[in-house]
Design an enzyme around this catalytic site. Structure first.
Site, mmCIF file in Angstrom:
data_model
loop_
_atom_site.group_PDB
_atom_site.id
_atom_site.type_symbol
_atom_site.label_atom_id
_atom_site.label_comp_id
_atom_site.label_asym_id
_atom_site.label_seq_id
_atom_site.Cartn_x
_atom_site.Cartn_y
_atom_site.Cartn_z
ATOM 1 N N ASP A 248 -13.883 -5.020 -3.013
ATOM 2 C CA ASP A 248 -13.763 -4.825 -1.665
ATOM 3 C C ASP A 248 -15.109 -5.220 -1.106
ATOM 4 O O ASP A 248 -16.116 -4.556 -1.352
ATOM 5 C CB ASP A 248 -13.458 -3.331 -1.257
ATOM 6 C CG ASP A 248 -12.112 -3.092 -1.553
ATOM 7 O OD1 ASP A 248 -11.089 -4.077 -1.925
ATOM 8 O OD2 ASP A 248 -11.657 -1.872 -1.571
ATOM 9 N N ASP B 148 0.688 -1.254 -0.243
ATOM 10 C CA ASP B 148 0.057 0.173 -0.153
ATOM 11 C C ASP B 148 0.893 1.253 0.062
ATOM 12 O O ASP B 148 1.702 1.458 0.901
ATOM 13 C CB ASP B 148 -0.859 0.015 1.239
ATOM 14 C CG ASP B 148 -1.913 -1.092 1.338
ATOM 15 O OD1 ASP B 148 -2.117 -1.662 0.127
ATOM 16 O OD2 ASP B 148 -2.526 -1.365 2.509
#
Lengths: 270, 200
Positions: free
Chosen positions: A134, A11
């Protein structure tokens, strides 16, 4: 025989020169983990099967920084590189590919405009377009959405976007199937209930999606120990497992996790 | 110098970097006449068979001449498939036909595309497989696979629903269905072998 893949995920906060790798717990408590290309090179040396970069910055400078990160990484890393976060247009995808990315992952922009999936896959091939989903469990009124029988009762899975900050009402299973028909080559499936928890993958979510699409599914969200990765390979049809924190802070080396999986009978590349 | 044929279909960064890593002095070549002076030629693979041939056909003469002169040529992925006569992916499109046979779709009962690492079974320890062992893994991304009429051209296979030709070797012409530039150190070794063959 095709091996199961272990994929470290970085990330990236690209608001600083060269970027930096961070990891949040349920999108709070951000921790600093390292410099993207350096971490990617380390994982490559340790045996990562692929590397995923997710841009979690909100600034406008990011496209340029991500390009730099990918360029630098691809000089040192000779496994597939996927880039996601903020890919909104075919033009965004192109700049990632031109920098050396092999795949892009799309999420929010594809939910808003599903044709983006077809545009990318037609231009660069199905394998180059990964749909990131997600998903979060929803118990209660399913309004005709695909319902899964779980240990905790019947639920459906809702897609979120903007990194889990907003919910769409869209059925994650149906969306994955639609994306497959639009030309997505792979699904990167993250459980928002598990992400950052170290409690293990949402196996019921993973299997619900992986058994309903033909394209490979990458399980994501919740890895706290190698047993979790073994479990997702033994109990679901996932083709790959994605993990971040357990690799970032030196708890586990990618190679050690793969050795463990091999000892337990999972076919991996050593 | 190792020439990388750029037929305008996408990113050659990976193959360029990988060849650089094995000290091949790679050069991206956009015009057939610029192949002159190359010690070896890499035909990378991007896109679909038909589209690929559309862009590549203008290199046919130059590549054919290079092959006749004995220059090592390496096709990668679609760059391997275009060496064949035709492909189910693009009916009507003509391949180079330097390896007789055709390209067919992977069987339905397995995941298509085949995407990921698969273990090579070596049929013939040819020069580009020097230092590569049975069971070494390489990275594949493809939905179609090559079926040569003469199986003796197949130097290595993998299993994905069926026996998939992973490495082809025919004189100075070699090809891999996998991406050596994305296959870690083993892939770099294959490229290194190719580069060595181009230098002697």
């Amino acid at each position: 025989m095709l091996a199961k893949r272990v994929i470290p995920c970085l990330d990236c906060d690209l608001g600083v020169p060269g970027g930096r790798v961070v990891k949040g717990i349920e999108f709070k408590q951000i921790r600093y983990a390292g410099i993207p290309w350096e971490l990617a090179s380390r994982y490559y040396e340790e045996g990562a099967d692929e590397i995923v970069f997710l841009d979690i910055t909100a600034s406008h400078e990011r496209r340029h920084t991500m390009t730099e990160v990918i360029k630098k990484t691809s000089e040192h890393v000779f496994v597939p590189l996927a880039v996601g976060g903020g890919i909104r247009t075919l033009e965004d995808a192109r700049s990632a590919f031109n920098a050396g990315a092999d795949k892009v992952t799309v999420n929010t922009a594809a939910l808003r405009r599903p044709e983006l999936i077809s545009e990318i896959s037609e231009a660069y091939g199905n394998q180059a377009c990964v749909l990131a989903v997600d998903a979060k469990r929803k118990y209660g009124d399913d309004m005709g959405r695909e319902v899964v029988d779980t240990l905790k009762g019947k639920c459906w899975f809702e897609c979120s976007f903007f990194g889990g900050r907003e919910f769409t009402g869209i059925d994650a299973i149906a969306w994955a199937k639609k994306a497959e028909s639009l030309g997505a080559g792979e699904i990167l499936l993250t459980s928002m209930d598990r992400d950052g928890t170290y409690d293990g993958f949402d196996l019921e979510l993973t299997d619900a999606v992986a058994s309903r699409v033909k394209i490979p599914v990458i399980a994501s969200g919740g890895v706290g120990k190698p047993e979790h990765i073994l479990e997702v390979f033994q109990k679901t049809h996932a083709s790959a497992a994605l993990a971040a924190s357990i690799f970032h802070y030196g708890e586990w080396k990618v190679g050690d996790v793969k050795k463990y999986l091999a000892e337990k009978g999972t076919h991996v590349r050593l | 110098m190792i020439a990388i044929v750029d037929y305008g279909m996408g990113n050659l960064f990976s193959i360029y970097n990988a060849l650089n890593r094995v000290e091949a002095s790679p050069k991206i070549v956009r015009e057939p006449e610029d192949l002159e002076g190359a010690d070896g030629i890499v035909v990378p693979g991007v896109g679909a068979f038909g589209k690929c041939m559309e862009h590549l056909s203008r290199f046919e003469l130059a590549l054919g001449d290079a092959l006749k002169e004995g220059l090592p040529v390496l096709g990668i992925c679609i760059g391997m498939q275009v060496l064949f006569d035709k492909s189910e992916e693009s009916p009507g499109a003509k391949g180079f036909g330097w390896v007789p046979g055709e390209v067919v779709r992977l069987p339905d009962e397995v995941t298509v595309p085949q995407m990921g690492w698969n273990d090579l079974s070596i049929k013939n320890q040819v020069e580009i497989l020097d230092g590569i062992k049975d069971g070494d893994m390489f990275y594949f991304v493809h939905s179609y696979h090559c079926v040569p009429r003469d199986r003796s051209a197949v130097a290595g296979t993998v299993t994905h629903g069926t026996d998939v030709a992973a490495v082809i070797s025919k004189g100075n012409l070699s090809a891999t269905q996998f991406h050596p530039e994305k296959s870690g150190v083993k892939g770099l070794r294959v490229l290194e072998n190719f580069v060595r063959s181009a230098r002697c």
